[in-house]
Enzyme design. Structure first.
Site, PDB file in Angstrom:
ATOM      1  N   LYS A 113      14.297  23.222 -38.246  1.00 36.66           N
ATOM      2  CA  LYS A 113      15.639  23.502 -37.708  1.00 36.66           C
ATOM      3  C   LYS A 113      16.705  22.823 -38.573  1.00 36.66           C
ATOM      4  O   LYS A 113      17.787  23.375 -38.790  1.00 36.66           O
ATOM      5  CB  LYS A 113      15.749  23.033 -36.252  1.00 36.66           C
ATOM      6  CG  LYS A 113      14.894  23.809 -35.254  1.00 36.66           C
ATOM      7  CD  LYS A 113      15.280  25.275 -35.109  1.00 36.66           C
ATOM      8  CE  LYS A 113      16.564  25.493 -34.377  1.00 36.66           C
ATOM      9  NZ  LYS A 113      16.786  26.949 -34.073  1.00 36.66           N
TER      10      LYS A 113
ATOM     11  N   TYR B  97       8.845  20.977 -36.486  1.00 34.47           N
ATOM     12  CA  TYR B  97       9.864  21.798 -35.806  1.00 34.47           C
ATOM     13  C   TYR B  97      11.261  21.308 -36.157  1.00 34.47           C
ATOM     14  O   TYR B  97      12.135  22.090 -36.571  1.00 34.47           O
ATOM     15  CB  TYR B  97       9.653  21.753 -34.278  1.00 34.47           C
ATOM     16  CG  TYR B  97      10.855  22.248 -33.493  1.00 34.47           C
ATOM     17  CD1 TYR B  97      11.218  23.591 -33.504  1.00 34.47           C
ATOM     18  CD2 TYR B  97      11.649  21.363 -32.751  1.00 34.47           C
ATOM     19  CE1 TYR B  97      12.338  24.052 -32.800  1.00 34.47           C
ATOM     20  CE2 TYR B  97      12.759  21.806 -32.044  1.00 34.47           C
ATOM     21  CZ  TYR B  97      13.104  23.154 -32.072  1.00 34.47           C
ATOM     22  OH  TYR B  97      14.206  23.599 -31.382  1.00 34.47           O
TER      23      TYR B  97
ATOM     24  N   THR C 110      19.343  22.426 -32.514  1.00 33.97           N
ATOM     25  CA  THR C 110      18.812  21.419 -31.603  1.00 33.97           C
ATOM     26  C   THR C 110      19.259  20.012 -31.978  1.00 33.97           C
ATOM     27  O   THR C 110      19.545  19.747 -33.158  1.00 33.97           O
ATOM     28  CB  THR C 110      17.268  21.485 -31.639  1.00 33.97           C
ATOM     29  OG1 THR C 110      16.735  20.383 -30.915  1.00 33.97           O
ATOM     30  CG2 THR C 110      16.727  21.416 -33.066  1.00 33.97           C
ATOM     31  N   ASP C 111      19.242  19.116 -30.990  1.00 34.80           N
ATOM     32  CA  ASP C 111      19.544  17.707 -31.293  1.00 34.80           C
ATOM     33  C   ASP C 111      18.383  17.038 -32.030  1.00 34.80           C
ATOM     34  O   ASP C 111      18.537  15.923 -32.539  1.00 34.80           O
ATOM     35  CB  ASP C 111      19.888  16.939 -30.007  1.00 34.80           C
ATOM     36  CG  ASP C 111      18.766  16.912 -28.979  1.00 34.80           C
ATOM     37  OD1 ASP C 111      17.717  17.543 -29.196  1.00 34.80           O
ATOM     38  OD2 ASP C 111      18.938  16.253 -27.923  1.00 34.80           O
ATOM     39  N   GLU C 112      17.217  17.696 -32.086  1.00 37.72           N
ATOM     40  CA  GLU C 112      16.055  17.061 -32.745  1.00 37.72           C
ATOM     41  C   GLU C 112      16.281  16.847 -34.235  1.00 37.72           C
ATOM     42  O   GLU C 112      15.579  16.068 -34.871  1.00 37.72           O
ATOM     43  CB  GLU C 112      14.788  17.893 -32.514  1.00 37.72           C
ATOM     44  CG  GLU C 112      14.484  18.062 -31.054  1.00 37.72           C
ATOM     45  CD  GLU C 112      13.001  18.188 -30.729  1.00 37.72           C
ATOM     46  OE1 GLU C 112      12.169  18.057 -31.635  1.00 37.72           O
ATOM     47  OE2 GLU C 112      12.706  18.400 -29.546  1.00 37.72           O
TER      48      GLU C 112
END
Ligand code: NAD
Ligand code: DAU
Length: 352
Positions: free
Chosen positions: A163, A159, A134-136
């Site tokens: 990741k 989260y 993810t870009d998070e």
């Protein structure tokens, strides 16, 4: 099945993105055997795959990626040569209320898969471990700038941290054990079959039911939206053409402030449901902010575009309209997934 060219393990294939990916691979590559491994948590639903369930190149195994013995048995039984790893706890709000579930699945589960692949692939060829991320992991942007593959990791939610940790493990296994890996980091997906805890399906459902639309904080948070079928095309591209050891950012070149997106959604829903103008927008309410809420995400997807030739095809207008139509036509799916304990979860948590 005759002439098996590849034995691919897709984890999390009963979830939102995973089910679209399984369908694409099963249909497009009849000589690939696709093994879908999924624990069927609240987010996994085999109804998402009823149209491909009987295909001869598709198999499902229920199991947990934290169970090493189970993973080893799957690798042996199907002679797995490639993994596309999507299984995860995926919702930021849940990671705030139950972070350890994210450590368990996203960190431990990914490490178990890496360990199993490393052990099993010692003397084999043509292997690939592809991690869907993810870009998070990059944290939050200010008013300008974009996340590139070189942006430093700076995760803010449990989260995102889980990741980021799993991405680091993937990289470390490549450096230390020569595991053939590739990673892609994608922006916000939307489309059919997304669990209605995420912004777009939650708000479609609430508008339909004439319930409040709880926007966190001032509603000025920005996300970069990508239609899920564009994402699975990108995954197909990276799987077949991505360079080993590389990372690819995937995004929609499609930034929206939450409040602006929700206003468009309201207008579209009013038209489709033939309701008076402004009636859906009147449901918007501003609620307590998400702790650690990232202000803005935006992806620079030029590397995958220039090097591998992928770019998004579905416009936001078209994708949003198709998504609304799907949820309106699949009321039974929606009712099934939001029944029981889950209903209390999302109704109570932020509407204080
Ligand atoms: P999802 O929550 O819809 O699906 C996750 C799937 O994983 C479910 O089918 C669930 O049953 C399964 N799962 C969960 N824990 C498991 C475990 N311990 N063992 C085996 N299976 C387990 O998620 P999604 O939105 O489809 O996301 C898929 C992947 O893509 C995730 O890794 C996520 O981090 C990543 N991603 C998602 C988005 C997005 O916008 N949704 C964007 C970028 C990256
Ligand atoms: O950027 C990629 C990520 O996008 C994925 O890695 C995650 O798995 C996926 O869940 C998504 O994370 P977000 O937190 O951005 O998505 P969500 O739909 O939860 O929220 C989108 C924006 O809307 C965010 O700014 C929070 C806000 N929001 C969300 C909900 C559910 C609200 O204002 N109200 C809400 O009720």
């Amino acid at each position: 099945m005759p002439n098996i060219e590849r034995n691919i393990l897709i984890t999390g294939g009963a979830g939102f993105i995973g089910s679209h990916l399984v369908r694409l691979f099963v249909r497009r590559y009849p000589n690939y055997r696709i093994v879908n491994l999924d624990a069927l948590t609240y987010a996994g639903n085999l109804d998402n795959l009823s149209d491909v369930a009987s295909q001869s190149n598709y198999l499902f195994r229920k199991g947990d990626i934290t169970d090493v013995a189970f993973l080893e048995a799957i690798f042996k039984e199907f002679d797995i040569d490639s993994v596309i790893h999507l299984a995860a706890e995926s919702h930021v709000d849940r990671s705030i209320s139950d972070p350890m579930a994210f450590v368990r699945t996203n960190v431990m589960g990914t490490a178990n898969l890496l360990q199993t692949a490393t052990k099993y692939w010692r003397n084999t060829q043509n292997n690939l471990f592809y991690h869907i991320s993810t870009d998070e992991v990059y944290g939050s942007l200010g008013k300008t700038g974009l996340f590139t593959e070189k942006t430093a990791y700076d995760p803010n939610s449990p989260y995102a941290a889980s990741k980021a940790a799993s991405d680091h493990f993937v990289r470390a296994y490549a450096q230390t054990y020569d595991l053939p890996v590739v990673i892609s980091n994608c922006s916000n997906n939307y489309g059919p079959n997304q669990f209605p805890e995420k912004l777009i399906p939650l708000f479609i459902n609430n508008i339909k039911e004439n319930e409040e639309l709880p926007l966190y904080g001032d509603g000025q948070y920005t996300r970069d939206w990508l239609y899920v079928l564009d994402h699975v095309e990108a995954i197909d591209t990276v799987f077949h053409q991505g360079k080993l050891g590389e990372t690819y950012n995937i995004g929609g070149f499609n930034e929206w402030k939450n409040i602006d997106l929700v206003r468009v959604l309201c207008q579209l829903m009013e038209e489709k449901l033939q309701r008076p103008k402004g009636s859906a927008e009147a449901l918007i309410c501003f609620v307590k902010d998400r702790p650690g809420h990232d202000r803005r995400y935006a992806i620079d997807a030029n590397k995958i575009k220039k090097e591998l030739g992928w770019e998004p095809r579905v416009t936001f207008e078209e994708g949003l309209s198709k998504t609304i139509d799907w949820y309106l036509a699949n009321a039974a799916w929606l009712e099934n997934v939001v029944s029981g304990a889950y209903k209390n979860y999302y109704k109570k948590q932020y509407l204080t």
